[in-house]
Scaffold this active site. Structure first.
Site, PDB file in Angstrom:
ATOM      1  N   GLY A   1       0.845  -1.188   0.000  1.00 11.58           N
ATOM      2  CA  GLY A   1       0.000   0.000   0.000  1.00 11.58           C
ATOM      3  C   GLY A   1       0.877   1.233   0.000  1.00 11.58           C
ATOM      4  O   GLY A   1       1.931   1.253  -0.626  1.00 11.58           O
ATOM      5  N   CYS A   2       0.483   2.227   0.727  1.00 13.15           N
ATOM      6  CA  CYS A   2       1.243   3.477   0.794  1.00 13.15           C
ATOM      7  C   CYS A   2       2.635   3.223   1.366  1.00 13.15           C
ATOM      8  O   CYS A   2       2.775   2.607   2.414  1.00 13.15           O
ATOM      9  CB  CYS A   2       0.485   4.468   1.680  1.00 13.15           C
ATOM     10  SG  CYS A   2       1.375   6.004   1.936  1.00 13.15           S
ATOM     11  N   PHE A   3       3.657   3.720   0.695  1.00 18.58           N
ATOM     12  CA  PHE A   3       5.022   3.457   1.169  1.00 18.58           C
ATOM     13  C   PHE A   3       5.328   4.145   2.484  1.00 18.58           C
ATOM     14  O   PHE A   3       6.231   3.730   3.209  1.00 18.58           O
ATOM     15  CB  PHE A   3       6.088   3.734   0.119  1.00 18.58           C
ATOM     16  CG  PHE A   3       6.043   5.040  -0.625  1.00 18.58           C
ATOM     17  CD1 PHE A   3       5.529   6.201  -0.085  1.00 18.58           C
ATOM     18  CD2 PHE A   3       6.549   5.083  -1.915  1.00 18.58           C
ATOM     19  CE1 PHE A   3       5.517   7.393  -0.798  1.00 18.58           C
ATOM     20  CE2 PHE A   3       6.555   6.273  -2.645  1.00 18.58           C
ATOM     21  CZ  PHE A   3       6.029   7.426  -2.082  1.00 18.58           C
ATOM     22  N   TRP A   4       4.590   5.176   2.834  1.00 22.62           N
ATOM     23  CA  TRP A   4       4.824   5.833   4.128  1.00 22.62           C
ATOM     24  C   TRP A   4       4.580   4.847   5.274  1.00 22.62           C
ATOM     25  O   TRP A   4       5.269   4.883   6.282  1.00 22.62           O
ATOM     26  CB  TRP A   4       3.923   7.036   4.308  1.00 22.62           C
ATOM     27  CG  TRP A   4       4.094   8.141   3.320  1.00 22.62           C
ATOM     28  CD1 TRP A   4       5.180   8.407   2.538  1.00 22.62           C
ATOM     29  CD2 TRP A   4       3.138   9.155   3.010  1.00 22.62           C
ATOM     30  NE1 TRP A   4       4.955   9.509   1.761  1.00 22.62           N
ATOM     31  CE2 TRP A   4       3.707   9.994   2.034  1.00 22.62           C
ATOM     32  CE3 TRP A   4       1.851   9.420   3.467  1.00 22.62           C
ATOM     33  CZ2 TRP A   4       3.033  11.094   1.505  1.00 22.62           C
ATOM     34  CZ3 TRP A   4       1.181  10.512   2.935  1.00 22.62           C
ATOM     35  CH2 TRP A   4       1.770  11.343   1.974  1.00 22.62           C
TER      36      TRP A   4
END
Length: 178
Positions: A13-16
Site C-alpha cells: 500500500g502506501c510506502f509511508w
C-alpha cells in the site's frame, strides 16, 4: 566485523506506512521509499504513480543484515502489518499502485516468499493476493517521501493510518524491534 547485507523490495500500500514499520525493526540498515513494477519509460514522479497509469507500485527497499533478521522474518512482519488479502487496495488507498507485492531479488527470495505466503494463509480468512514478481528496477521516490512518518507524525494520515499499523507491529513483533 563483516555484515551479511541483503536487499528486499516490498509494496504494502502506501510506502509511508511500510517505511514507518520497518524503520523500527532490528537488523534493518536502511529503508528507502520508491516505485517499482511498472513499464512506463523514464523515472516516474509521485504524481504519475498516483494516476495509476504507470503500472508501478509504491514500495520500500530495505537493506538488512541477514545475520540479525532473515528475509523470512521480514516477510512475516510485512504480511502481518498490512492486509495482504485486498487486491490493489489498502484501506482507502485504491489502485494498482497500492497493491501488495514482494519483488524478489533472487530465486531464494522467490522460494521463501512463496513458502511464507503458504504458511500464513491459514491465519487469514480471505485468500492472500500478494503478488510475487522479479525486481526489474527500483526508482527512489522524491525526498519529501523519505522518512515521512518520522517527520510528519502529527499529520492526520499518520495518526489515523500509520499509527495503528505501528501499534500492531509493536504488539505482534515486540521481540524484533529496535
Amino acid at each position: 566485523m563483516n555484515k551479511n547485507i541483503q536487499t528486499a523490495t516490498l509494496g504494502g500500500g502506501c510506502f509511508w506506512c511500510t517505511e514507518a514499520v520497518f524503520q523500527e525493526v532490528k537488523g534493518i540498515e536502511k529503508v528507502v521509499s520508491g516505485y517499482s513494477g511498472g513499464n512506463a519509460p523514464g523515472k516516474p514522479t509521485y504524481r504519475e504513480i498516483c494516476s495509476g497509469l504507470t503500472g508501478h507500485a509504491e514500495v520500500i527497499q530495505l537493506t538488512f543484515d541477514a545475520d540479525m533478521i532473515s528475509f523470512e522474518e521480514i516477510l512475516v512482519i510485512f504480511m502481518t502489518t498490512h492486509d495482504p488479502t485486498t487486491l490493489n487496495r489498502q484501506g482507502a488507498d485504491r489502485g494498482t499502485q497500492y497493491r501488495s507485492v514482494i519483488f524478489y531479488h533472487n530465486k531464494n527470495q522467490k522460494t521463501i516468499a512463496t513458502e511464507v505466503i503458504k504458511q500464513l494463509q491459514q491465519y487469514f480468512e480471505d485468500k492472500i493476493v500478494t503478488e510475487i514478481s522479479p525486481l526489474a528496477i527500483f526508482y527512489e521516490a522524491e525526498q519529501e517521501h523519505q522518512n515521512y512518518y518520522r517527520e510528519n507524525a502529527q499529520q492526520g494520515y499518520c495518526s489515523f493510518v500509520i499509527a495503528p499499523k505501528l501499534a500492531k507491529l509493536r504488539k505482534l513483533h515486540a521481540d524484533k524491534l529496535v
